[in-house]
Design a protein around this motif. Sequence first.
Motif, PDB file in Angstrom:
ATOM      1  N   LEU A  67       0.812  -1.219   0.000  1.00 36.48           N
ATOM      2  CA  LEU A  67       0.000   0.000   0.000  1.00 36.48           C
ATOM      3  C   LEU A  67       0.847   1.270   0.000  1.00 36.48           C
ATOM      4  CD1 LEU A  67      -2.727  -1.004   2.605  1.00 36.48           C
ATOM      5  CD2 LEU A  67      -3.045  -0.723   0.144  1.00 36.48           C
ATOM      6  N   MET A  68       2.045   1.204   0.535  1.00 35.91           N
ATOM      7  CA  MET A  68       2.883   2.394   0.691  1.00 35.91           C
ATOM      8  C   MET A  68       3.072   3.186  -0.605  1.00 35.91           C
ATOM      9  SD  MET A  68       5.730   1.071   3.436  1.00 35.91           S
ATOM     10  CE  MET A  68       6.750   2.512   3.287  1.00 35.91           C
ATOM     11  N   PRO A  69       3.356   2.551  -1.738  1.00 33.86           N
ATOM     12  CA  PRO A  69       3.557   3.336  -2.964  1.00 33.86           C
ATOM     13  C   PRO A  69       2.299   4.103  -3.417  1.00 33.86           C
ATOM     14  CG  PRO A  69       4.437   1.126  -3.236  1.00 33.86           C
ATOM     15  CD  PRO A  69       3.678   1.139  -1.952  1.00 33.86           C
ATOM     16  N   ARG A  70       1.121   3.632  -3.034  1.00 35.27           N
ATOM     17  CA  ARG A  70      -0.121   4.306  -3.423  1.00 35.27           C
ATOM     18  C   ARG A  70      -0.377   5.566  -2.606  1.00 35.27           C
ATOM     19  NH1 ARG A  70      -4.704   1.346  -5.594  1.00 35.27           N
ATOM     20  NH2 ARG A  70      -3.790  -0.007  -7.133  1.00 35.27           N
ATOM     21  N   PHE A  71       0.283   5.668  -1.443  1.00 31.55           N
ATOM     22  CA  PHE A  71       0.101   6.809  -0.552  1.00 31.55           C
ATOM     23  C   PHE A  71       1.475   7.342  -0.125  1.00 31.55           C
ATOM     24  CE2 PHE A  71      -3.478   3.925  -0.100  1.00 31.55           C
ATOM     25  CZ  PHE A  71      -4.570   4.767  -0.294  1.00 31.55           C
ATOM     26  N   PRO A  72       2.235   7.915  -1.076  1.00 31.47           N
ATOM     27  CA  PRO A  72       3.616   8.321  -0.777  1.00 31.47           C
ATOM     28  C   PRO A  72       3.730   9.441   0.255  1.00 31.47           C
ATOM     29  CG  PRO A  72       2.948   9.118  -2.938  1.00 31.47           C
ATOM     30  CD  PRO A  72       1.855   8.209  -2.449  1.00 31.47           C
ATOM     31  N   GLU A  73       2.656  10.173   0.488  1.00 32.04           N
ATOM     32  CA  GLU A  73       2.684  11.265   1.469  1.00 32.04           C
ATOM     33  C   GLU A  73       2.743  10.750   2.908  1.00 32.04           C
ATOM     34  OE1 GLU A  73       2.117  14.876   1.411  1.00 32.04           O
ATOM     35  OE2 GLU A  73       2.936  14.718  -0.603  1.00 32.04           O
ATOM     36  N   ASN A  74       2.262   9.529   3.138  1.00 29.63           N
ATOM     37  CA  ASN A  74       2.237   8.993   4.497  1.00 29.63           C
ATOM     38  C   ASN A  74       3.648   8.625   4.931  1.00 29.63           C
ATOM     39  OD1 ASN A  74      -0.503   9.246   4.150  1.00 29.63           O
ATOM     40  ND2 ASN A  74      -0.953   7.096   4.369  1.00 29.63           N
ATOM     41  N   SER A  75       3.965   8.940   6.171  1.00 27.25           N
ATOM     42  CA  SER A  75       5.306   8.679   6.690  1.00 27.25           C
ATOM     43  C   SER A  75       5.503   7.189   6.982  1.00 27.25           C
ATOM     44  CB  SER A  75       5.521   9.484   7.964  1.00 27.25           C
ATOM     45  OG  SER A  75       4.684   9.001   8.996  1.00 27.25           O
ATOM     46  N   LEU A  76       6.764   6.794   7.061  1.00 24.57           N
ATOM     47  CA  LEU A  76       7.077   5.412   7.419  1.00 24.57           C
ATOM     48  C   LEU A  76       6.572   5.121   8.834  1.00 24.57           C
ATOM     49  CD1 LEU A  76       8.373   2.695   6.780  1.00 24.57           C
ATOM     50  CD2 LEU A  76      10.544   3.630   7.617  1.00 24.57           C
ATOM     51  N   THR A  77       6.692   6.103   9.698  1.00 23.27           N
ATOM     52  CA  THR A  77       6.175   5.935  11.063  1.00 23.27           C
ATOM     53  C   THR A  77       4.682   5.644  11.032  1.00 23.27           C
ATOM     54  OG1 THR A  77       7.857   7.429  11.917  1.00 23.27           O
ATOM     55  CG2 THR A  77       5.925   7.061  13.314  1.00 23.27           C
ATOM     56  N   PHE A  78       3.949   6.387  10.195  1.00 23.29           N
ATOM     57  CA  PHE A  78       2.513   6.139  10.054  1.00 23.29           C
ATOM     58  C   PHE A  78       2.263   4.687   9.673  1.00 23.29           C
ATOM     59  CE2 PHE A  78      -0.931   5.448   7.038  1.00 23.29           C
ATOM     60  CZ  PHE A  78      -2.034   5.833   7.784  1.00 23.29           C
ATOM     61  N   TRP A  79       2.993   4.194   8.666  1.00 21.33           N
ATOM     62  CA  TRP A  79       2.758   2.834   8.180  1.00 21.33           C
ATOM     63  C   TRP A  79       3.098   1.796   9.239  1.00 21.33           C
ATOM     64  CZ3 TRP A  79      -0.415   2.068   4.517  1.00 21.33           C
ATOM     65  CH2 TRP A  79      -0.553   3.008   3.491  1.00 21.33           C
ATOM     66  N   LEU A  80       4.194   1.985   9.941  1.00 22.60           N
ATOM     67  CA  LEU A  80       4.588   1.000  10.948  1.00 22.60           C
ATOM     68  C   LEU A  80       3.637   1.006  12.144  1.00 22.60           C
ATOM     69  CD1 LEU A  80       8.479   1.455  10.857  1.00 22.60           C
ATOM     70  CD2 LEU A  80       7.118  -0.375   9.818  1.00 22.60           C
ATOM     71  N   VAL A  81       3.304   2.193  12.622  1.00 18.65           N
ATOM     72  CA  VAL A  81       2.425   2.278  13.799  1.00 18.65           C
ATOM     73  C   VAL A  81       1.013   1.832  13.447  1.00 18.65           C
ATOM     74  CG1 VAL A  81       1.376   3.877  15.457  1.00 18.65           C
ATOM     75  CG2 VAL A  81       3.819   4.035  14.946  1.00 18.65           C
ATOM     76  N   SER A  82       0.469   2.339  12.346  1.00 18.86           N
ATOM     77  CA  SER A  82      -0.907   1.973  11.992  1.00 18.86           C
ATOM     78  C   SER A  82      -1.023   0.488  11.653  1.00 18.86           C
ATOM     79  CB  SER A  82      -1.438   2.836  10.841  1.00 18.86           C
ATOM     80  OG  SER A  82      -0.714   2.606   9.652  1.00 18.86           O
ATOM     81  N   SER A  83       0.007  -0.075  11.045  1.00 21.76           N
ATOM     82  CA  SER A  83      -0.018  -1.500  10.720  1.00 21.76           C
ATOM     83  C   SER A  83       0.052  -2.350  11.985  1.00 21.76           C
ATOM     84  CB  SER A  83       1.121  -1.859   9.773  1.00 21.76           C
ATOM     85  OG  SER A  83       0.932  -1.184   8.539  1.00 21.76           O
ATOM     86  N   ALA A  84       0.866  -1.933  12.943  1.00 23.42           N
ATOM     87  CA  ALA A  84       0.931  -2.648  14.221  1.00 23.42           C
ATOM     88  C   ALA A  84      -0.410  -2.571  14.947  1.00 23.42           C
ATOM     89  CB  ALA A  84       2.046  -2.073  15.089  1.00 23.42           C
ATOM     90  N   ILE A  85      -1.034  -1.403  14.907  1.00 19.66           N
ATOM     91  CA  ILE A  85      -2.348  -1.243  15.536  1.00 19.66           C
ATOM     92  C   ILE A  85      -3.377  -2.141  14.851  1.00 19.66           C
ATOM     93  CG2 ILE A  85      -4.267   0.382  15.876  1.00 19.66           C
ATOM     94  CD1 ILE A  85      -2.077   2.557  16.334  1.00 19.66           C
ATOM     95  N   CYS A  86      -3.347  -2.177  13.520  1.00 19.63           N
ATOM     96  CA  CYS A  86      -4.282  -3.039  12.784  1.00 19.63           C
ATOM     97  C   CYS A  86      -4.058  -4.512  13.108  1.00 19.63           C
ATOM     98  CB  CYS A  86      -4.162  -2.800  11.275  1.00 19.63           C
ATOM     99  SG  CYS A  86      -4.875  -1.232  10.742  1.00 19.63           S
ATOM    100  N   LEU A  87      -2.802  -4.920  13.227  1.00 20.93           N
ATOM    101  CA  LEU A  87      -2.514  -6.311  13.596  1.00 20.93           C
ATOM    102  C   LEU A  87      -3.025  -6.618  14.993  1.00 20.93           C
ATOM    103  CD1 LEU A  87       1.067  -6.852  12.134  1.00 20.93           C
ATOM    104  CD2 LEU A  87      -1.045  -8.005  11.428  1.00 20.93           C
ATOM    105  N   LEU A  88      -2.854  -5.671  15.904  1.00 24.56           N
ATOM    106  CA  LEU A  88      -3.338  -5.864  17.265  1.00 24.56           C
ATOM    107  C   LEU A  88      -4.858  -6.002  17.288  1.00 24.56           C
ATOM    108  CD1 LEU A  88      -3.038  -5.812  20.408  1.00 24.56           C
ATOM    109  CD2 LEU A  88      -3.357  -3.347  20.221  1.00 24.56           C
TER     110      LEU A  88
END
Length: 148
Positions: A106-127
């Motif tokens: 998904l990251m390439p489709r939303f290049p404005e989102n930070s890496l921190t956003f992707w890591l934190v939001s993905s961890a939250i979604c997994l939880l």
Amino acid sequence: MPSANNKYLLAAAICCFAAALAHLGCIVFGGDWYRFFGAGEQMARMAEQGLWYPTIVTAVIVLVLLVWALYALSGAGIIKRLPLTRLALLLISSIFLLRGVAFVGLMPRFPENSLTFWLVSSAICLLIGSLFAVGCWQQWSVLSNKNA
């Protein structure tokens, strides 16, 4: 009716309510909140300009999270049984877990989102997805044992 002791589905509901509240905060407080949560500079600027797009997208996310929280409460037996609760809980679990692991694609489709956003939001979604999944397993195990 399921018993109201499914702590996993209750925790999933609380997480969904909290996530909905955070998203609602972005709508209310604007660009700084979008930036803080890593939604990207473009979303933050659009919010600051008063454009409707960030508000609509975020409001849809709020509504989805609220519905999912209600399904978690329904599955836990805390509120009245909602239609297709088992199917909904299975789909919600799957969506959260898929979102949690598919962020690299998904990251390439939303290049404005930070890496921190992707890591934190993905961890939250997994939880949250794990809470839904374990809660479903626990609830169905309880129901299976009662029917045996």
